[in-house]
Structure formats: structure tokens, C-alpha cells
Design an enzyme around this catalytic site. Structure first.
Site, short mmCIF file in Angstrom:
data_model
loop_
_atom_site.label_atom_id
_atom_site.label_comp_id
_atom_site.label_asym_id
_atom_site.label_seq_id
_atom_site.Cartn_x
_atom_site.Cartn_y
_atom_site.Cartn_z
N HIS A 43 0.64 -1.85 1.97
CA HIS A 43 -0.43 -2.79 1.65
C HIS A 43 -0.17 -4.06 2.47
O HIS A 43 0.39 -5.03 1.96
CB HIS A 43 -0.43 -3.10 0.16
N ARG A 45 -0.75 -7.61 4.06
CA ARG A 45 -1.54 -8.79 3.69
C ARG A 45 -1.59 -9.73 4.88
O ARG A 45 -0.73 -9.66 5.78
CB ARG A 45 -0.96 -9.45 2.45
N HIS A 50 5.32 -8.98 3.76
CA HIS A 50 6.14 -7.76 3.63
C HIS A 50 5.77 -6.80 4.76
O HIS A 50 6.38 -6.86 5.81
CB HIS A 50 6.01 -7.14 2.24
N GLU A 70 -3.54 0.33 1.96
CA GLU A 70 -4.31 -0.46 1.00
C GLU A 70 -4.61 -1.83 1.57
O GLU A 70 -3.83 -2.37 2.36
CB GLU A 70 -3.51 -0.66 -0.29
N HIS A 191 -0.18 0.98 -10.38
CA HIS A 191 0.19 -0.39 -10.77
C HIS A 191 1.00 -0.34 -12.06
O HIS A 191 0.48 -0.02 -13.13
CB HIS A 191 -1.00 -1.33 -10.94
N ASP A 192 2.28 -0.67 -11.93
CA ASP A 192 3.22 -0.74 -13.06
C ASP A 192 3.50 0.61 -13.71
O ASP A 192 4.04 0.65 -14.83
CB ASP A 192 2.75 -1.74 -14.11
#
Length: 240
Positions: A43, A45, A50, A70, A191-192
């Protein structure tokens, strides 16, 4: 069986903390594949805190399993890197700039025409497209009208409520999964999700195509080792 795609953002975060190339992101991604993962997720950004856009280029040439990218399609650099590298799947996420992590899905009713326009171009490039979305049937139905292939259910609410009442926590996702099937959409989730809550989620939703897991899996690997951890997560997706 539901596929496991490992998000390697946290590996890149660790590398970037000191500069240089330790840990080696590309080698780690290839090892995760070798350890049994069905895909790799990144992902990127805009601030490249990262995953860097150059990482995407390198990974494209090295990965043998599915590659999932993503990101927010409103970022021009994101669309450019996607169209240049043609991953197996793109997951469209409505992140804001500087956002720590994804915390909501698309309003596919409000943004339907925009998403339809983006997805039309992605499909011309033969890229499978998934929309990151809350467990809400009206938004899933609207997602189907955009031409998307799949939706990815945002599972933070499930993860937060799992230890309180897992039957109540899973209920909105059961309804969302049924809605996705009725709309002819494939189903992802992320997610989580972790070693405590993943097996129940996967068992209850047999139509689940793929889970994307990063933070929890990499954190568990500090204790259990990376190869063992990938296998532990894979076992959560096996139903006897």
C-alpha cells in the site's frame, strides 16, 4: 480455500527507519511466497513512508504469486505505477494524505461515477479490481454497479468486538458477504485480522476469496518466526 495475501508495508517501515536495505524487502517478499503465502500486498502512500514506488517496480519483476496494490486512485502517482506494472489486483482505498492507516471504506453511492470511471480504465488493462468497503449492503450493491470484480470488507469493527461477543461481531459481515454473492462480487477482507479472530471469521464466511494481513502477521513473526507465522495464518483458513 481462502487465500492469504501478506501486506509487507511493515517490513518497508523497518527498512526505512535506518536507511539502507535491512531488512531486504524484495528478499523478504520472495521468502514469504516460499513460506506459503498466496500473494503479496503493498500500500504505497504519497509520502513513501513505507513502500516506495520503486519497490513496486522491483516486486513486479520478482514475485511469482498474486500481487495486490492498494491505494487511493486520486493520487496520480499511484495510478501511474499501477498502470505501468499491471498487478494481479488493485484495491481502491479512500485514504487521505497523511492518514496513519485505512479507517473507512468508500461511499460507493456518492462516488459511484468516479469509481466507475477509474475501474473502466483498470479493466481495460486487465487488472482485477476490488473496492475497500464497510460491511454495508447498500454500498456493496452500489459497488457492483461500478464494474468492480470484488469488494474488500473493512474488518476493524469485527476485530474490536470479537472478544466481547463474536457472534454479534460477525453478523454484519455475514449479511455483507451474502449481499456480495447476490451481486456477483468476489469477496476479500482485511484490517486487524489476527491469529485470535481470523479462524472464526473465515469459518463463518466460506465465500471469502482472500484476506490481506500485514501488521498483526509481522508482529507475530517477531515471536514465532516468519515462516512459522505464515503457516499459522494459513492454517486459520483451512476448514475441516
Amino acid at each position: 480455500m481462502t487465500k492469504l495475501s501478506v501486506n509487507i508495508n511493515k517490513i518497508a517501515t523497518l527498512r526505512n527507519a535506518r536507511g539502507g536495505n535491512i531488512p531486504d524487502l524484495i528478499k523478504t517478499a520472495k521468502d514469504i511466497e516460499r513460506f506459503g503465502a498466496d500473494g503479496i500486498t503493498v500500500h504505497p502512500r504519497p509520502d513513501e513512508r513505507h513502500i516506495r514506488y520503486t519497490d513496486v517496480e522491483e516486486l513486479t519483476n520478482q514475485l511469482k504469486t498474486e500481487f495486490n496494490i492498494e491505494g487511493n486512485p486520486r493520487e496520480h502517482a499511484f495510478i501511474e505505477v499501477v498502470m505501468r506494472n499491471r498487478p494481479t489486483q488493485v484495491t481502491l482505498v479512500p485514504d487521505n494524505r497523511g492518514q496513519l492507516t485505512s479507517n473507512h471504506g468508500w461511499d460507493t453511492i456518492k462516488h459511484q461515477s468516479y469509481l466507475k470511471e477509474v475501474i473502466t480504465e483498470l479493466k481495460k488493462a486487465e487488472i482485477r479490481t476490488s473496492i475497500f468497503i464497510d460491511a454495508d449492503c447498500k454500498h456493496i450493491e452500489a459497488a457492483a454497479s461500478t464494474g468492480a470484480d470484488r469488494v474488500e470488507l473493512y474488518t476493524e469493527n469485527y476485530a474490536r468486538e470479537y472478544s466481547i461477543n463474536r457472534e454479534a461481531a460477525i453478523l454484519p459481515y455475514l449479511n455483507a458477504a451474502a449481499c456480495a454473492v447476490n451481486c456477483g462480487l468476489g469477496l476479500n477482507a482485511g484490517h486487524d485480522l489476527n491469529l485470535q479472530n481470523l479462524k472464526f471469521f473465515s469459518f463463518c464466511i466460506p465465500t471469502l476469496d482472500e484476506v490481506s494481513i500485514g501488521h498483526a502477521l509481522i508482529a507475530d513473526a517477531l515471536y514465532y518466526g516468519l515462516e512459522n507465522t505464515v503457516q499459522l495464518y494459513k492454517r486459520c483458513l483451512i476448514h475441516f
